[in-house]
Design a protein around this motif. Structure first.
Motif, mmCIF file in Angstrom:
data_model
loop_
_atom_site.group_PDB
_atom_site.id
_atom_site.type_symbol
_atom_site.label_atom_id
_atom_site.label_comp_id
_atom_site.label_asym_id
_atom_site.label_seq_id
_atom_site.Cartn_x
_atom_site.Cartn_y
_atom_site.Cartn_z
ATOM 1 N N PRO A 104 0.820 -1.224 0.000
ATOM 2 C CA PRO A 104 0.000 0.000 0.000
ATOM 3 C C PRO A 104 0.850 1.270 0.000
ATOM 4 O O PRO A 104 0.759 2.107 0.907
ATOM 5 C CB PRO A 104 -0.808 -0.141 1.298
ATOM 6 C CG PRO A 104 0.116 -0.866 2.219
ATOM 7 C CD PRO A 104 0.854 -1.854 1.345
ATOM 8 N N TYR A 133 -2.462 8.497 -4.940
ATOM 9 C CA TYR A 133 -3.097 7.307 -5.502
ATOM 10 C C TYR A 133 -2.268 6.070 -5.160
ATOM 11 O O TYR A 133 -1.153 6.161 -4.637
ATOM 12 C CB TYR A 133 -3.275 7.445 -7.020
ATOM 13 C CG TYR A 133 -1.977 7.482 -7.800
ATOM 14 C CD1 TYR A 133 -1.513 6.359 -8.475
ATOM 15 C CD2 TYR A 133 -1.229 8.655 -7.877
ATOM 16 C CE1 TYR A 133 -0.329 6.393 -9.194
ATOM 17 C CE2 TYR A 133 -0.047 8.702 -8.600
ATOM 18 C CZ TYR A 133 0.400 7.573 -9.254
ATOM 19 O OH TYR A 133 1.569 7.613 -9.958
ATOM 20 N N TYR A 134 -2.844 4.907 -5.484
ATOM 21 C CA TYR A 134 -2.214 3.620 -5.191
ATOM 22 C C TYR A 134 -2.135 2.792 -6.467
ATOM 23 O O TYR A 134 -2.732 3.139 -7.489
ATOM 24 C CB TYR A 134 -3.015 2.860 -4.132
ATOM 25 C CG TYR A 134 -3.095 3.569 -2.801
ATOM 26 C CD1 TYR A 134 -2.232 3.237 -1.763
ATOM 27 C CD2 TYR A 134 -4.030 4.582 -2.588
ATOM 28 C CE1 TYR A 134 -2.290 3.905 -0.541
ATOM 29 C CE2 TYR A 134 -4.098 5.253 -1.371
ATOM 30 C CZ TYR A 134 -3.225 4.907 -0.363
ATOM 31 O OH TYR A 134 -3.280 5.576 0.843
ATOM 32 N N GLN A 135 -1.425 1.684 -6.398
ATOM 33 C CA GLN A 135 -1.362 0.778 -7.526
ATOM 34 C C GLN A 135 -2.772 0.316 -7.896
ATOM 35 O O GLN A 135 -3.590 0.020 -7.027
ATOM 36 C CB GLN A 135 -0.510 -0.439 -7.181
ATOM 37 C CG GLN A 135 0.917 -0.107 -6.784
ATOM 38 C CD GLN A 135 1.669 -1.355 -6.367
ATOM 39 O OE1 GLN A 135 1.852 -2.257 -7.163
ATOM 40 N NE2 GLN A 135 2.093 -1.402 -5.113
ATOM 41 N N LEU A 138 -4.138 -2.890 -6.354
ATOM 42 C CA LEU A 138 -4.499 -2.953 -4.941
ATOM 43 C C LEU A 138 -6.020 -2.978 -4.848
ATOM 44 O O LEU A 138 -6.699 -2.020 -5.240
ATOM 45 C CB LEU A 138 -3.925 -1.736 -4.213
ATOM 46 C CG LEU A 138 -3.823 -1.823 -2.697
ATOM 47 C CD1 LEU A 138 -2.828 -2.903 -2.286
ATOM 48 C CD2 LEU A 138 -3.398 -0.480 -2.113
ATOM 49 N N PRO A 141 -7.794 0.066 -1.803
ATOM 50 C CA PRO A 141 -6.840 1.117 -1.438
ATOM 51 C C PRO A 141 -7.359 1.963 -0.286
ATOM 52 O O PRO A 141 -8.558 2.243 -0.200
ATOM 53 C CB PRO A 141 -6.710 1.947 -2.719
ATOM 54 C CG PRO A 141 -7.970 1.683 -3.474
ATOM 55 C CD PRO A 141 -8.362 0.279 -3.148
ATOM 56 N N ASP A 196 -2.231 8.008 5.184
ATOM 57 C CA ASP A 196 -3.561 7.470 4.926
ATOM 58 C C ASP A 196 -4.168 6.875 6.192
ATOM 59 O O ASP A 196 -3.543 6.877 7.260
ATOM 60 C CB ASP A 196 -3.550 6.454 3.771
ATOM 61 C CG ASP A 196 -2.779 5.173 4.103
ATOM 62 O OD1 ASP A 196 -2.627 4.830 5.282
ATOM 63 O OD2 ASP A 196 -2.336 4.503 3.153
#
Length: 213
Positions: A104, A133-135, A138, A141, A196
């Motif tokens: 994450p 943002y994240y992959q 994922l 997220p 986060d």
């Protein structure tokens, strides 16, 4: 705490390695291969082994002068953690078949609001858009709960806080009070710190984000 270094491939969009966790190993192994990405999408830049126990890790990456440091919580991976359309690297090449999953890590994308000559006007307030943002792989997220910005007018030697505000989910705006051009001859630097809801953090330092005219 484990530590690993890698290089990003796209300074302009501040892309970064897509880290994946593999369970069952006794040490953290640096990956040797680097894959080119287009627009921060595509294959992993790095895949590495972590101890199977839950722990908090630090991951660092640097491209030219841009430095990014992540801290994140990672638990033991299971076979269900890797999406079917994004298999583990070991599965893809027929090697280690241990469970793995994407980590994450919080990535940052910027809209510096540059004019046609790639500069910003001096002596007035200027807004920079920031998206966390994240992959894509994922599955769930987290949500970025806080983002702080700092600016530098001397090439990153000293930093001062600047105002930020939320502009939507995982989207923020930093307002920078640009000085006179001669007061920031090396340009304006930007340093972002974000957290986060799961306690994962990122700190990205860009000594020169844009220049003034």
């Amino acid at each position: 705490m484990a530590h690993e270094s890698a290089k990003e491939t796209d300074t302009m969009t501040i892309c970064a390695p897509a880290a994946r966790r593999r369970g069952g190993a006794l040490a953290v192994l640096a990956a040797a291969a680097v894959l080119a990405l287009s627009g921060c999408k595509g294959g992993d830049l790095v895949s590495y082994d972590l101890p199977s126990k839950s722990a908090r890790y630090t991951f660092e990456a640097q491209t030219d002068t841009v430095r990014t440091v992540w801290e994140y919580n990672s638990a033991r991976a299971t076979k269900d953690d890797a999406p079917e359309l994004s298999p583990c690297m070991g599965d893809a090449v027929g090697g280690n078949g241990a469970a793995c999953r994407p980590e994450p890590l919080i990535f940052l994308r910027y809209d510096f609001g540059l004019d046609l000559d790639n500069t910003v006007r001096a002596g007035r307030k200027h807004e920079v858009g920031i998206v966390a943002y994240y992959q894509e792989r994922l599955t769930t997220p987290p949500t970025v709960t806080s983002l702080k910005a700092e600016v530098s007018f001397d090439g990153g030697r000293t930093w001062r806080p600047t105002a930020t505000k939320a502009a939507g989910k995982n989207t923020f705006t930093a307002t920078i009070d640009n000085p006179r051009q001669d007061q920031a001859a090396k340009g304006v630097g930007l340093r972002i710190s974000a957290t986060d809801g799961q306690g994962n953090t990122v700190r990205q330092t860009i000594p020169v984000a844009y220049t003034l005219r």
